[in-house]
Design a protein around this motif. Structure first.
Motif, mmCIF file in Angstrom:
data_model
loop_
_atom_site.group_PDB
_atom_site.id
_atom_site.type_symbol
_atom_site.label_atom_id
_atom_site.label_comp_id
_atom_site.label_asym_id
_atom_site.label_seq_id
_atom_site.Cartn_x
_atom_site.Cartn_y
_atom_site.Cartn_z
ATOM 1 N N TYR A 193 0.864 -1.182 0.000
ATOM 2 C CA TYR A 193 0.000 0.000 0.000
ATOM 3 C C TYR A 193 0.899 1.230 0.000
ATOM 4 N N ALA A 194 0.580 2.207 -0.853
ATOM 5 C CA ALA A 194 1.486 3.348 -1.016
ATOM 6 C C ALA A 194 0.740 4.657 -1.206
ATOM 7 N N ALA A 310 8.286 -2.320 -6.225
ATOM 8 C CA ALA A 310 8.239 -0.879 -6.490
ATOM 9 C C ALA A 310 7.121 -0.541 -7.473
ATOM 10 N N LEU A 311 6.938 -1.366 -8.487
ATOM 11 C CA LEU A 311 5.864 -1.131 -9.457
ATOM 12 C C LEU A 311 4.493 -1.316 -8.815
ATOM 13 N N ALA A 312 4.387 -2.291 -7.907
ATOM 14 C CA ALA A 312 3.135 -2.463 -7.172
ATOM 15 C C ALA A 312 2.846 -1.230 -6.318
ATOM 16 N N ARG A 318 -1.251 5.216 -7.288
ATOM 17 C CA ARG A 318 -2.142 5.723 -8.345
ATOM 18 C C ARG A 318 -3.607 5.423 -8.032
ATOM 19 N N SER A 319 -3.881 4.198 -7.591
ATOM 20 C CA SER A 319 -5.262 3.756 -7.395
ATOM 21 C C SER A 319 -5.813 4.065 -6.005
#
Length: 333
Positions: A193-194, A310-312, A318-319
């Protein structure tokens, strides 16, 4: 063993100078599109200078090619080096997407050459010591970890960092260090989660990783901090806490908001209180792995999983939603 370096920016310069110091290693060539930059580095390392990779490979001998180019050029030159039958050391991150990373790994394997990726944090003595203590169970079962990595914005020195299509941004270029270390220490990640924010001259990201073993790690990264490059780590477990902070040796600190000329001259490189810098130990290890045909402490597949996470994180930011990691136990599915 003979080594040639392509890319004579900040990292190329650090690595070339360390290669020049390493016993049993001959730095035969350095290459940069800016020939004057390559010539300046060559003067201090006894290497030949070139403005073209093809010209360098036609003129000098090399067993290993060290790719220190901007991230968006990694794939192209790793494949070229492998086609020449050369082992490859590539700066992190391995690539900007998983398809390119997979192709690079498979291509090197098909050509019978080794591919190493510079996740140098594993070679910082303080981080290596943290990992050893975690593995030894000094703090019991790890529960919660906090990582912070902050510094000036590299885009002030090198414009390509400002283009996320070329650098991958803060998650791919800066936080990937702590992502790799956390995965090395705690195992596979199952959920990410980011949150992130980007503005002129500043970029910030906060990422929470949930590991298969139950550990939770909070990772914080900041580009645009006006002071010295700083890292800190705190790992708590069932039997104690481990802490490390790169600023512990300082007492009174004054941080100014103005940017010095030296900050504009190159990208910040973290230091470490050891006899040689960690990049020296990293290169020493990679080259010994080639010489002795040993497994490296960090593999190209580790580098693949670092950018997978990192891509996740980028997708989660973004989402606004958690993202599940698609691989299980280190094997893509």
């Amino acid at each position: 063993m003979k080594v040639a370096v392509i890319g004579c920016g900040t990292m190329g310069t650090v690595h070339a100078r360390d290669l020049y110091k390493l016993p049993g290693i001959e730095l035969t060539g350095v290459c940069d599109l800016d020939l004057k930059t390559a010539q300046s580095l060559a003067e201090g390392t006894a290497a030949q200078a070139f403005a073209s990779f093809e010209e360098m490979m036609a003129e000098v001998e090399a067993d290993v090619i060290h790719v220190c180019l901007p991230t968006y050029l990694h794939k192209e030159y790793v494949l070229k080096a492998a086609d020449l039958g050369k082992h490859v050391i590539c700066e992190k991150p391995i690539a900007l997407n998983l398809a390119d990373a997979e192709e690079m790994i498979a291509h090197c394997e098909s050509r019978g050459v080794r591919l190493f990726v510079g996740h140098v944090v594993r070679f910082f003595p303080e981080y290596a010591d943290l990992h050893t203590k975690i593995e030894a169970g000094v703090i019991g079962e790890p529960g919660i970890a906090h990582f912070k990595r902050i510094g000036s914005h590299p885009g002030m020195a090198k414009a390509w960092y400002n283009d996320e299509e070329k650098s991958g941004g803060i998650l791919m270029d800066l936080m990937v260090h702590d992502i790799d270390f956390a995965r090395w220490s705690f195992g596979e990640v199952k959920e990410v989660y980011a949150m992130s924010h980007r503005s002129q001259g500043k970029e910030y990201a906060l990422v929470t990783l949930r590991f298969v073993n139950g550990t939770i790690a909070n990772l914080e990264a900041h580009w645009g901090y006006p002071g010295a490059f700083t890292t800190s780590t705190e790992i708590s477990g069932s039997a104690g806490i481990l802490r490390s902070n790169s600023r512990d040796s300082g007492s009174l600190q004054l941080v100014r908001s103005t940017i010095s000329r030296s900050a504009l001259a190159g990208v910040q490189v973290p230091g470490s209180p050891s006899y040689h810098d960690p990049y020296y130990y990293e290169l020493e290890h990679f080259l010994a792995s080639i010489r002795n045909n040993n497994q490296s402490v960090v593999t190209a597949r580790d580098a693949y999983h670092a950018i997978e996470i990192a891509l996740a994180a980028k997708e989660s930011a973004r989402s606004g939603r958690p993202v599940q990691i698609a691989s299980k136990g280190g094997v893509p599915v």
